[in-house]
Write an enzyme that holds these catalytic residues in place. Structure first.
Site, PDB file in Angstrom:
ATOM      1  N   ASP A   1       0.844  -1.190   0.000  1.00  0.00           N
ATOM      2  CA  ASP A   1       0.000   0.000   0.000  1.00  0.00           C
ATOM      3  C   ASP A   1       0.883   1.244   0.000  1.00  0.00           C
ATOM      4  O   ASP A   1       2.044   1.187  -0.393  1.00  0.00           O
ATOM      5  CB  ASP A   1      -0.909  -0.029   1.239  1.00  0.00           C
ATOM      6  CG  ASP A   1      -2.216   0.718   1.045  1.00  0.00           C
ATOM      7  OD1 ASP A   1      -2.174   1.872   0.581  1.00  0.00           O
ATOM      8  OD2 ASP A   1      -3.273   0.164   1.360  1.00  0.00           O
TER       9      ASP A   1
ATOM     10  N   HIS B   1      -4.006   6.316   2.927  1.00  0.00           N
ATOM     11  CA  HIS B   1      -4.670   5.067   2.558  1.00  0.00           C
ATOM     12  C   HIS B   1      -4.142   3.888   3.372  1.00  0.00           C
ATOM     13  O   HIS B   1      -4.913   3.096   3.930  1.00  0.00           O
ATOM     14  CB  HIS B   1      -4.478   4.809   1.059  1.00  0.00           C
ATOM     15  CG  HIS B   1      -5.358   3.719   0.511  1.00  0.00           C
ATOM     16  ND1 HIS B   1      -4.941   2.411   0.413  1.00  0.00           N
ATOM     17  CD2 HIS B   1      -6.622   3.738   0.027  1.00  0.00           C
ATOM     18  CE1 HIS B   1      -5.909   1.670  -0.125  1.00  0.00           C
ATOM     19  NE2 HIS B   1      -6.943   2.458  -0.349  1.00  0.00           N
TER      20      HIS B   1
ATOM     21  N   SER C   1     -10.970  -1.590  -1.313  1.00  0.00           N
ATOM     22  CA  SER C   1      -9.774  -1.752  -0.480  1.00  0.00           C
ATOM     23  C   SER C   1     -10.185  -2.026   0.960  1.00  0.00           C
ATOM     24  O   SER C   1      -9.626  -2.909   1.639  1.00  0.00           O
ATOM     25  CB  SER C   1      -8.910  -0.489  -0.533  1.00  0.00           C
ATOM     26  OG  SER C   1      -8.316  -0.318  -1.793  1.00  0.00           O
TER      27      SER C   1
END
Length: 599
Positions: A179, A219, A379
């Site tokens: 990520d 994120h 996600s």
């Protein structure tokens, strides 16, 4: 040491001279400043009251909830309000004498007498010596106790409202997160995430890009919190290794992802971890190379879980979502319907294996070490599945990726997604199941017989065109069937190619394409029986303790479009009236090793 004393003396002297200058000048000065100066001068002429007993000091038993630097000073019963104010002024004077500044944020005179003060912990030893102070408590965080909807949704044990209690915390499972970078100092994931030394990301787009940590970690921090956060996580004991393959804009490259997988493979070779999960919360266009690399990781014993994508599209058009050996996850909202937000929404289709909560998911925010935020997408859904997978692998650490997928589907909540919410072309092939944690009483293991249906893509419309469905590595194909929207089929067969069984369906003349449907199973030592639908035109359902391993349609005057498995039921579609056909289900169940086979 002498230099330090000199510094403190100079600092205090400067502070005193400043206050004296205020007093002696023509400018106005406050009553509070005059009182502080008086207390400083008074305090300077009186020795420290070392004999005075110190007040008690308390702090929160949950380290992650503590707020160092902010303290509640509680006065003794019967203390007058004026004495509360004077105690605050005295503390400020004592702190100023030693070069510290403090701030009184709040005073209390209702339920108790006292005040809230912001100060360095170095001042505490002075505060507990103040007269009339009963005790001092370090401030700490409090939280609403309703479980976030997503955690409530994945619980099977619904009677314990207000409490999230999974069967275990997934502590025996290792995990790699590919990520963005992650803010490891966030209280949700502190000591739970290790940042590796891998970093392969492209330059950010645009001439002026702000690379603040709060943006670059955004994120990854949120996803790590969903997986193993203290309060927002699914598997709160799982350890996460961060591998950075996305830049500050959440963008990466196929080559960077390949390098990340290679780095993980090398790490696992030098320091084996089993079981291990690789979480891939990103998608790109279809890539043979990325799919092949993921497939190789699964063959080496890892479990790979990927996002289906947020493009309102067929997940088979994207990688790594399209790789059959990867567990691909779509997203649903609070109502268990496919996530849709304006022009974006979850990808669907035969390449999606399960769905999970992915709308307004609360988790750690990289804006600060105690901040939270909500985000939506596949996600977040994939992170839920990674957490549940950790819980399942904690129970059955020797389960293969294929067995784990069967367990995820077995424990899922089925037939909750409205078929009308799915695109017409994908209604039959999209799995109608939302993941859930196993029931605490479940005894399911990797040896239990579990089955699922694997659909092929639709064949070409020309006569005798074929479609092929294959099982995963580690699954056994126990039956093969076919389905055509218009009923024009020329049969199906099982073939073997390169040591793997294939289910091949053949399109009939005038047909618009045909699907092959393989029944893929894991587990051993099964005992089986054939069950016919109770009445013509009806479906055949296996008993609850059996798994549907085969499904056929028998025509008695009707044109059969096909028979296929839907959950544990053999479904038959015909034209010319269902009364002329029956469904035949092959139903099997796990036979314990001590039980002899049927004769």
């Amino acid at each position: 040491m002498h230099r330090m004393k000199s510094f403190v003396t100079v600092g205090c002297l400067s502070f005193l001279l400043g206050l004296v200058a205020v007093v002696e000048s023509d400018e106005d000065y406050t009553e509070e400043e005059e009182m502080i100066l008086s207390l400083i001068l008074q305090d300077d002429t009186q020795p420290e009251a070392e004999s005075r007993p110190s007040a008690q000091f308390y702090r929160c038993t949950k380290d992650a909830w503590r707020m160092p630097g902010q303290y509640i000073v509680v006065m003794r019963n019967g203390t007058h309000v004026n004495q509360v104010e004077r105690t605050g002024h005295r503390l400020r004077a004592k702190a100023a004498k030693r070069g510290y500044l403090i701030e009184i944020l709040q005073t209390y005179s209702g339920a108790f007498n006292g005040f809230l003060v912001k100060m360095s912990s170095d001042v505490l030893h002075m505060a507990v010596k103040l007269p009339h102070v009963e005790y001092i408590e370090e401030d700490s965080s409090i939280f609403a106790q309703s479980i976030p909807w997503n955690l409530q949704r994945i619980l099977q044990n619904k009677h314990e409202t207000g409490k999230y209690s999974p069967p275990n915390d997934g502590a025996k499972v290792g995990m790699y997160l590919l990520d963005t970078s992650v803010q490891v100092t966030h209280r949700e994931i502190e000591d739970r995430v290790m940042v590796t030394d891998f970093n392969s990301v492209p330059e950010e787009d645009g001439v002026r890009v702000h690379r603040q940590a709060s943006q670059c970690d955004n994120h990854g921090t949120h996803i790590a919190g969903v997986v193993s956060g203290r309060d927002s996580g699914v598997a709160r004991g799982a350890s996460v290794n961060s591998v950075r393959v996305l830049n500050c804009q959440g963008k990466g490259t196929v080559s960077g992802a390949l390098a990340g997988l290679e780095y993980i493979q090398s790490s696992l070779t030098s320091q084996p971890i089993r079981p291990v999960i690789l979480l891939l919360p990103f998608v790109g266009g279809f890539s043979r190379t990325l799919n092949a690399a993921c497939r190789k990781m699964v063959e080496s014993g890892a479990v790979l879980i990927a996002a289906a994508g947020n493009y309102n599209d067929d997940a088979c058009l994207y990688s790594p979502a399209s790789e059959p050996e990867v567990i691909t996850v779509g997203a649903v909202n609070f109502a268990d319907q496919p996530l849709s937000t304006g022009t974006t929404g979850t990808n669907v289709g035969r390449c999606v294996d399960v769905f999970a909560p992915g709308d307004d998911i609360i988790s750690a925010s990289s804006d600060c070490s105690t901040c939270f935020t909500t985000k939506s997408g596949t996600s977040q859904a994939a992170a839920h599945v990674a957490g549940i997978a950790a819980v399942l692998l904690n129970l059955s650490p020797n389960s293969s990726s294929a067995e784990l997928l069967q367990q995820l589907r077995y424990h899922s909540v089925k037939q909750v997604i409205s078929p009308e919410s799915l695109p017409l072309d994908h209604r039959l092939t999209t799995p109608n199941m939302v993941v859930a944690l196993p029931d605490p009483t479940s005894t399911l293991t990797g040896e239990d017989l579990l089955c699922r249906s694997v659909w092929s893509e639709r064949s070409a419309a020309k006569g005798f065109a074929t479609a092929t469905a294959r099982c995963r590595h580690g699954e056994e194909m126990l039956s093969c069937s076919s389905f055509s929207q218009k009923g024009a089929r020329a049969g199906e067969r099982m073939e073997e190619r390169d040591g793997q069984k294939e289910c091949v369906a053949v399109n009939g003349n005038g047909g618009q394409g045909v699907f092959a449907v393989a029944r893929c199973c894991t587990g051993h030592k099964a005992q089986c029986q054939m069950l016919e639908s109770p009445n013509r035109g009806e479906d055949a359902e296996c008993p609850p303790d059996h798994q549907l391993t085969g499904c056929q349609g028998l025509s008695r005057g009707s044109v059969i479009h096909g028979a296929f498995a839907l959950g544990n039921t053999c479904v038959i579609h015909t034209s010319g009236g269902n009364r002329g056909a029956v469904a035949i289900a092959t139903c099997c169940r796990h036979r314990p090793s001590h039980q002899p086979p049927d004769h």
